[in-house]
Design a protein around this motif. Structure first.
Motif, PDB file in Angstrom:
ATOM      1  N   CYS B  31      59.194  55.537  23.943  1.00 29.54           N
ATOM      2  CA  CYS B  31      58.628  55.539  25.601  1.00 29.54           C
ATOM      3  C   CYS B  31      59.490  55.377  26.358  1.00 29.54           C
ATOM      4  O   CYS B  31      59.601  55.972  27.602  1.00 29.54           O
ATOM      5  N   ASP B  32      60.319  54.420  26.348  1.00 27.70           N
ATOM      6  CA  ASP B  32      61.029  53.857  27.366  1.00 27.70           C
ATOM      7  C   ASP B  32      62.100  54.919  27.694  1.00 27.70           C
ATOM      8  O   ASP B  32      62.340  55.199  28.842  1.00 27.70           O
ATOM      9  N   TYR B  34      61.711  58.024  27.070  1.00 30.04           N
ATOM     10  CA  TYR B  34      61.139  59.167  27.722  1.00 30.04           C
ATOM     11  C   TYR B  34      60.748  58.858  29.246  1.00 30.04           C
ATOM     12  O   TYR B  34      61.179  59.851  30.162  1.00 30.04           O
ATOM     13  N   VAL B  35      60.461  57.719  29.686  1.00 26.64           N
ATOM     14  CA  VAL B  35      60.297  57.292  31.142  1.00 26.64           C
ATOM     15  C   VAL B  35      61.620  57.332  31.752  1.00 26.64           C
ATOM     16  O   VAL B  35      61.798  57.711  33.013  1.00 26.64           O
ATOM     17  N   VAL B 131      56.363  62.042  18.968  1.00 27.74           N
ATOM     18  CA  VAL B 131      55.599  61.236  19.765  1.00 27.74           C
ATOM     19  C   VAL B 131      55.097  61.957  21.057  1.00 27.74           C
ATOM     20  O   VAL B 131      55.723  62.599  21.765  1.00 27.74           O
ATOM     21  N   ASP B 132      53.822  62.032  21.238  1.00 32.09           N
ATOM     22  CA  ASP B 132      53.227  62.907  22.259  1.00 32.09           C
ATOM     23  C   ASP B 132      53.030  62.200  23.451  1.00 32.09           C
ATOM     24  O   ASP B 132      51.902  61.642  23.668  1.00 32.09           O
ATOM     25  N   THR B 133      54.111  62.158  24.288  1.00 26.58           N
ATOM     26  CA  THR B 133      54.197  61.168  25.425  1.00 26.58           C
ATOM     27  C   THR B 133      53.397  61.770  26.547  1.00 26.58           C
ATOM     28  O   THR B 133      53.055  61.136  27.420  1.00 26.58           O
ATOM     29  N   PHE B 135      50.448  63.201  26.222  1.00 27.07           N
ATOM     30  CA  PHE B 135      48.984  63.220  25.865  1.00 27.07           C
ATOM     31  C   PHE B 135      48.205  64.543  25.892  1.00 27.07           C
ATOM     32  O   PHE B 135      47.447  64.633  26.686  1.00 27.07           O
ATOM     33  N   ASP B 139      45.011  62.535  23.279  1.00 27.68           N
ATOM     34  CA  ASP B 139      45.231  60.984  22.472  1.00 27.68           C
ATOM     35  C   ASP B 139      46.630  60.791  22.329  1.00 27.68           C
ATOM     36  O   ASP B 139      47.632  61.788  22.396  1.00 27.68           O
ATOM     37  N   ALA B 140      47.040  59.404  21.898  1.00 27.12           N
ATOM     38  CA  ALA B 140      48.422  59.234  21.581  1.00 27.12           C
ATOM     39  C   ALA B 140      48.727  59.604  20.336  1.00 27.12           C
ATOM     40  O   ALA B 140      48.209  58.861  19.102  1.00 27.12           O
ATOM     41  N   ILE B 142      51.122  60.492  17.256  1.00 26.15           N
ATOM     42  CA  ILE B 142      52.397  60.196  16.498  1.00 26.15           C
ATOM     43  C   ILE B 142      52.465  60.785  15.005  1.00 26.15           C
ATOM     44  O   ILE B 142      51.663  60.048  14.321  1.00 26.15           O
TER      45      ILE B 142
END
Lengths: 397, 285
Positions: B31-32, B34-35, B131-133, B135, B139-140, B142
């Motif tokens: 996640c990080d 991706y951000v 990982v569906d960042t 959404f 929904d989340a 993975i």
């Protein structure tokens, strides 16, 4: 302001001046360490994986005003003691920083983290590392994580820094009795703990909320409700006793020093007296008097005063063990302790005497309980087995 | 046609043993990254590190991003970066080896097969984690996949990605406490006593719930469930029966032990205060 045409220019200049003065101002003190959940998890992972070996790593982040943000970190390999490994370690660090910068991770060192055993992080090495870091980075912290305490269900993360006054003294080798007294620096003032805040990106928070449905209990609840406090207490006591030995040997060093100093002074006096008598005799005989000082004489060489640092650090350790024991006994009793000591730097001597008297009275009472022994009680084991199984089996489902 | 193929040459590897476990730190890292992805990049991809457990489960414990460029029909992965980073990670923890790769986004795109081919050369049977960042499904999600080649004789037809079960229990995160990991900002870490308090509160709630359930069953409001009944009976039976007097004695013994310890530590503290005053007091010689 009187000249409207000059207004904007004056405004701009005053703005520049304002900026300049802001940057020239003393840096605002560090109030909060804000850690990303990612950094917390990475630190815990690294420390837990290698426990009980002690490991270290580097913290990356940003320095924003009074908040120090720790957004990422990376572990150091376990160090070996030869020069090649040292060079290797430096290469590793540079390589890692370069790689992380390439994927847009904050490329700014803000300190380091390390694991410790039962809060025994107060060492000379830590202070030396701190001074090294402090030379390059104006503001840095050390995050200490204690894997042994996390088994008790406590998130044992601590952000530490050295106080400015201690750093000044340390740099100038001022850790002698006189200087410490002058600056009123006591062992409590070496380390300063900074509160930690944890932040997560909205994305992470959404993922965690989605993936972790509200479960009635989690691992840390089980850990906290464990009844087997004995091993933890025993180890704390063991360390405490060890520290007391260290402290008393430190005390001995000082006694030895003071004895030597007073011996030297009496020798000096004796020598001076002898020299004066001699001079009187010489005067009577009409000769030049000899000087009243003799730098070549060994009795005039000042005896170096041992550093107070070790003693202070040991005291700090003792205090943290005492805190563990008190805190732990406190909540494993589920009842308030009848009295509490307010340990502080501002204790007046009378207060200390009164407290000592109370403590003595209580220790007499305590001795009545002591013969029963502290460990290996069948009931505590029994009780632990019961609760562990009962809770894990019954509530985990 | 598929049926015919199945009958003759297609090999379907048994997937019974394949499953994967992912730790929270991996999700956090993905996640990080991706951000922090570069401008205009659609997704991030990277390497998964971990180990294969004896039962064949792939335990993913660490990850790092690998820069890549993507255009309509080709994918360029920075292989040198990947190798450097792996060497660095290997120095820290030699037990963690490459187990696969991850990508953000939902499902598998054409480019994925190329990357998967690359990772297949690094390690046998890599897993692919998506990982569906974004959404995209609301929904989340993975998901973990393994891939096998579909070939007819010597002819390569396609790569088949098969979803494998994924264990997202994240035991290590449980130690930290989910409260801290779930919210976007936590002002203060809970200390010993606060943590204990919240645990006790949870325990009370659970006991109350059980009470309510048992009462309801006894009064006929809820249909009894034998399974739950046995569970409760087992739990209660695991507690040895102690007479109140014996329990009192045990309990007060324990408290006295603890109090003795508190006395000890308190007296130590007081001694330290005195010692410090004496040590730094002006020496009159």
């Amino acid at each position: 302001m009187a000249n409207p045409a000059g207004g904007p220019a004056a405004g701009a200049r005053s703005f520049l001046q304002a900026v300049a003065t802001v940057t020239e101002e003393a840096p605002s003190p560090l109030r909060v360490v804000q850690m990303e959940g990612l950094a917390v998890l990475k630190i815990i992972k690294h420390c837990e994986e290698f426990a009980p070996a002690l490991v270290t790593g580097q913290l990356l982040g940003l320095d924003v005003g009074s908040v120090l943000e720790v957004t990422n970190c990376f572990p150091f390999p376990i160090r070996e003691d030869d020069e090649e490994a040292d060079a290797d370690g430096a290469n590793y660090q540079l390589e890692m920083m370069r790689c992380l910068r390439e994927v847009n991770v904050d490329n700014n060192t803000v300190g380091w983290y390390q694991s410790c055993l039962l809060g025994s992080f107060q060492t000379v090495e830590l202070i030396e590392t701190f001074m090294n870091y402090q030379e390059n980075i104006r503001r840095c912290v050390c995050i200490v994580y204690d894997p042994s305490r996390s088994n008790q269900g406590v998130l044992a993360l601590k952000a530490l820094k050295l106080t400015d006054s201690f750093m000044d003294l340390y740099r100038n080798n001022g850790l002698t009795g006189d200087k410490l007294r002058e600056k009123k620096l006591s062992w409590v003032d070496i380390f300063e703990e900074i509160p930690i805040k944890v932040s997560n990106s909205a994305l992470v928070s959404a993922f965690m909320t989605e993936l972790e449905p509200e479960s009635p209990v989690s691992q840390c609840d089980f850990d906290r409700l464990k009844l087997s406090t004995a091993p933890f207490m025993e180890r704390n006591l063991e360390f405490l006793i060890g520290c007391m030995d260290d402290l008393s040997s430190e005390q001995n060093k000082f006694q030895y020093y003071y004895r030597n100093v007073s011996k030297q002074q009496s020798q000096q006096q004796a020598w001076l007296q002898k020299r004066r008598q001699e001079n009187m005799a010489r005067k009577a005989a009409g000769e030049e008097p000899l000087p009243e000082e003799d730098p070549s004489n060994p009795i005039f060489k000042p005896i170096p005063e041992p550093s107070r640092l070790e003693g202070y650090l040991v005291t700090n350790q003792i205090s943290s063990y005492c805190n563990h024991i008190n805190g732990y006994a406190f909540y494993s009793n589920f009842m308030p302790i009848p009295y509490s000591f307010s340990l502080g730097k501002e204790l007046s001597d009378v207060e200390i005497l009164v407290q000592l008297w109370i403590a003595d009275a209580h220790i007499l009472l305590g001795k009545l309980f002591f013969p029963k022994g502290l460990s290996q009680r069948c009931w505590s084991e029994l009780q632990q087995a019961v609760l562990d199984e009962g809770l894990a089996g019954g509530l985990g489902d | 046609m598929a049926a015919a193929a199945e009958g003759s040459v297609l090999l379907f590897p048994s997937t019974s043993s394949a499953s994967a476990r992912v730790e929270a730190v991996v999700v956090f890292n993905i996640c990080d990254s991706y951000v922090r992805r570069p401008d205009q990049a659609e997704r991030v991809i990277g390497t998964l590190l971990g180990s294969v457990l004896p039962d064949g489960t792939v335990h993913v414990r660490n990850s790092y991003v690998v820069p890549h460029g993507e255009s309509a029909d080709q994918v360029a992965l920075d292989i040198e970066y990947h190798h450097n980073m792996y060497a660095s990670h290997h120095k820290v923890n030699p037990k963690e080896v490459i187990v696969g790769w991850f990508s953000t986004g939902f499902g598998i795109s054409g480019g994925s097969t190329l990357i998967h081919d690359f990772y297949s050369r690094e390690v046998q049977n890599p897993i692919h984690l998506t990982v569906d960042t974004g959404f995209t499904r609301g929904d989340a999600s993975i998901k973990a996949y393994i891939s096998s080649n579909l070939s007819l004789g010597d002819r390569h037809l396609a790569a088949q990605f098969q979803e494998i079960p994924l264990d997202l229990r994240m035991l290590e995160a449980g130690k930290v406490g989910y409260d801290i990991l779930k919210s976007t900002i936590v002002e203060k870490l809970p200390n010993d006593l606060e943590g204990m308090e919240s645990s006790m509160e949870k325990l009370y709630v659970l006991i109350d719930e059980i009470y309510k359930y048992v009462d309801d069953v006894v009064e006929g409001r809820v249909a009894p469930d034998n399974k739950i009944g046995r569970f409760i009976a087992d739990t209660v039976a695991s507690m040895p029966k102690l007479s109140p007097a014996a329990f009192d004695k045990l309990f007060s013994d324990r408290i006295q032990d603890n109090l003795a310890l508190v006395y000890l530590s308190s007296i130590t503290r007081t001694q330290i205060s005195i010692a410090e005053k004496l040590n730094t007091a002006a020496q009159i010689l």
